[in-house]
Motif scaffolding. Structure first.
Motif, short mmCIF file in Angstrom:
data_model
loop_
_atom_site.label_atom_id
_atom_site.label_comp_id
_atom_site.label_asym_id
_atom_site.label_seq_id
_atom_site.Cartn_x
_atom_site.Cartn_y
_atom_site.Cartn_z
N GLN A 1 0.86 -1.19 0.00
CA GLN A 1 0.00 0.00 0.00
C GLN A 1 0.89 1.23 0.00
N PRO A 2 1.18 1.80 -1.15
CA PRO A 2 2.14 2.92 -1.23
C PRO A 2 1.59 4.21 -0.66
N HIS A 3 2.45 4.92 0.01
CA HIS A 3 2.14 6.26 0.53
C HIS A 3 2.71 7.26 -0.46
N LEU A 4 1.85 8.01 -1.16
CA LEU A 4 2.26 8.78 -2.33
C LEU A 4 2.35 10.28 -2.08
N LYS A 5 2.14 10.74 -0.87
CA LYS A 5 2.10 12.18 -0.61
C LYS A 5 3.02 12.53 0.55
N THR B 1 11.85 13.17 -1.98
CA THR B 1 11.06 14.07 -2.82
C THR B 1 9.76 14.44 -2.11
N THR B 2 9.41 15.70 -2.16
CA THR B 2 8.15 16.17 -1.60
C THR B 2 7.09 16.18 -2.69
N ILE B 3 6.06 15.36 -2.52
CA ILE B 3 4.95 15.31 -3.47
C ILE B 3 3.72 15.89 -2.79
N ARG B 4 3.26 17.03 -3.29
CA ARG B 4 2.09 17.69 -2.69
C ARG B 4 0.79 17.22 -3.34
N THR B 5 0.80 16.96 -4.63
CA THR B 5 -0.40 16.48 -5.34
C THR B 5 -0.01 15.22 -6.11
N PRO B 6 -0.38 14.05 -5.59
CA PRO B 6 0.01 12.80 -6.28
C PRO B 6 -0.48 12.70 -7.72
#
Length: 544
Positions: free
Chosen positions: A224-228, A356-361
């Protein structure tokens, strides 16, 4: 005959124009004129055209063969007439079908049955859809059929037939004797330690590498990937790895690497007790999982975990492996917290994972890009929370001390109203990237995204992909003890060198981008290549 017909037609046209101008149109004479014009047209084509009119419309353009004249013989008139007759027979007659016999016509045509049913089931396009369809809209154009897959060569089939260990030995020998790359349009040579080695290793990875992903493990910790957020790298890699077909295999006997698909971020959210400062339950959980894998499958014990790897971007990633000795010492660990001083991360075996900072997947590449050099008035910029040992020292020496050095704690509201955090990075020549609690920082990749030369302040930090990338060509590394001399160090860099570094930042950017559909040399492939490359480093080649 031709001249008389043209004179009659011209006279009738003049008479018609004259009558219409005077409003004296006699409809009887007009209908007679139309009939005469029709007859004149038929007579004209009978006397002027070599064939009747229906033949001209039904026949394709005739092809003239010069074979007879080239051989020195001219075909006779009878031969030409026979050739014309044969040409006429090639034209199929058009069937005259009534309205009720359309189904019989469709059945008589050489069309596949599936296509016939599709044609019969196809619904008419609604008016709304017709309005929305634009003539230049390429999305409505049927795409051409996909190209046929290339048949593997005999050499590729030979490589695929090798056992996994022999294939790795072959790859390592190939890399050691790699030819020199003169020019590659997809790779910018100044960015690399050795572009020839990287290119050959990457090509061999595409040709050989197969990864087996263990299906075991319950959600949300596994699969279950955490994308944000700032720990999104581990989630994005998991998502793209599990959805990949090129590098994955369902047959573990064919695998060169084995992936433990757990998320350190999900592990922390599921098991950590807030404010307990106790990470042991996390490492015990992962220890039990590896013991279960070793008992269920024969592959872990075969190499004691040396051909297994994990990807963890949480700060606690290194500490979740300490309860299992083989997991800690043998397994390839791709970690954001790549700190040499703690004895967990091993350079040359483990992989430094970019944070890496991902704000909007849904839009991971949002805001990527920066201003030109002439539109970067600030020498250096930093804003962030005060934690760790380096950031308080940075503010002590440079906060509100120099107009060229925009050094803040959390970005003040009065400042952010005029210029946001991202705008500050896009308007600065250098972006300061100090460590926080741990050596890693998401500002390094952020600086690359916004085309700002990163200034890295983190002792004992192994930079991402340092086994292939030459960070000195697009970044500045400053030791913690040199923070008081920070401006002096930056001003000592000649403008020519800064311009080269800024160009190199733009060129290296594509190697740090998450693409929803991975492309060659992007961040997903760079991480996978580093794991592959470090696995090859462990392969021992005997003299025999």
């Amino acid at each position: 005959m031709k001249k008389s017909l043209w004179r009659i037609a011209a006279f009738l046209m003049k008479e018609l124009i004259y009558r219409c101008a005077r409003n004296r149109v006699d409809w009887r004479k007009l209908s007679l004129f139309g009939a005469m014009l029709t007859v004149a047209g038929v007579v004209f084509q009978m006397f002027t055209l070599p064939y009747s009119l229906n033949m001209w419309f039904l026949l394709p353009p005739a092809t003239v063969s010069l074979s007879g004249s080239m051989n020195g013989t001219i075909p006779s008139s009878e031969a030409r007439s026979e050739a014309r007759a044969e040409q006429f027979q090639l034209v199929p007659t058009v069937p005259i079908v009534s309205v009720n016999s359309s189904l019989k016509l469709i059945q008589s045509m050489p069309v596949e049955p599936k296509k016939v049913t599709d044609l019969l089931k196809r619904k008419p396009i609604s008016r709304r859809r017709k309005k929305n369809i634009k003539p230049d809209d390429k999305s409505n154009i049927l795409s051409p059929p996909p190209p046929h897959k290339t048949v593997p060569s005999r050499f590729q089939r030979y490589i695929w037939s090798l056992p996994p260990n022999e294939a790795l030995v072959y790859a390592k020998k190939e890399i050691e004797h790699t030819p020199v790359v003169v020019d590659d349009p997809d790779l910018f040579a100044p960015l690399f330690q050795n572009v020839s080695v990287f290119r050959r290793s990457y090509e061999l990875m595409e040709m050989i590498l197969k990864v087996f992903i263990y299906p075991d493990g319950a959600r949300p910790i596994f699969h279950q990937p955490h994308l944000k957020g700032i720990y999104a790298s581990e989630g994005w890699f998991m998502r793209l790895m599990e959805g990949n077909r090129q590098f994955t295999t369902r047959d573990p006997e064919k695998a060169h690497l084995f992936y433990l698909p757990y998320s350190a971020r999900q592990l922390e959210m599921a098991l950590y007790v807030p404010r307990s400062h106790n990470m042991k339950p996390l490492s015990i959980f992962l220890r039990d999982y590896v013991n279960m894998i070793a008992a269920k499958y024969p592959f872990w014990n075969r190499t004691h975990g040396a051909d297994h790897f994990l990807v963890a971007c949480h700060d606690w990633g290194p500490y979740t492996v300490t309860e299992h000795e083989e997991l800690s010492k043998n397994t390839i660990k791709a970690l954001c917290n790549a700190d040499l001083s703690e004895g967990i991360f091993v350079a040359g075996k483990d992989v430094s994972l970019p944070e890496t900072t991902i704000r909007t997947p849904r839009k991971p590449l949002r805001n990527v890009g920066g201003n030109r050099v002439s539109q970067r008035p600030f020498l250096a910029f930093f804003a962030g929370n005060m934690h760790g040992r380096v950031r308080p020292k940075l503010l002590k020496y440079w906060r509100d001390k120099d107009e060229d050095m925009k050094i803040y704690g959390p970005l003040p509201i009065r400042v952010s109203r005029k210029m946001s955090y991202v705008q500050h990075m896009k308007s600065s020549k250098y972006c300061i990237c100090p460590m926080g609690y741990e050596v890693n920082s998401p500002r390094i990749v952020e600086a690359i995204y916004y085309e700002c030369v990163p200034v890295i302040i983190a002792d004992n930090f192994v930079l991402p992909f340092s086994e292939v990338l030459d960070w000195s060509t697009f970044s500045v590394v400053v030791t913690e003890k040199d923070i008081p001399k920070l401006k002096e160090i930056l001003l000592a860099i000649p403008m020519r060198r800064y311009l080269k570094m800024q160009i190199n930042v733009k060129m290296v950017q594509k190697h740090f981008l998450w693409n929803p559909r991975p492309i060659r040399y992007d961040l997903f492939h760079m991480i996978l290549h580093s794991i592959w490359f470090n696995r090859l480093n462990q392969i021992q080649i005997t003299n025999s």
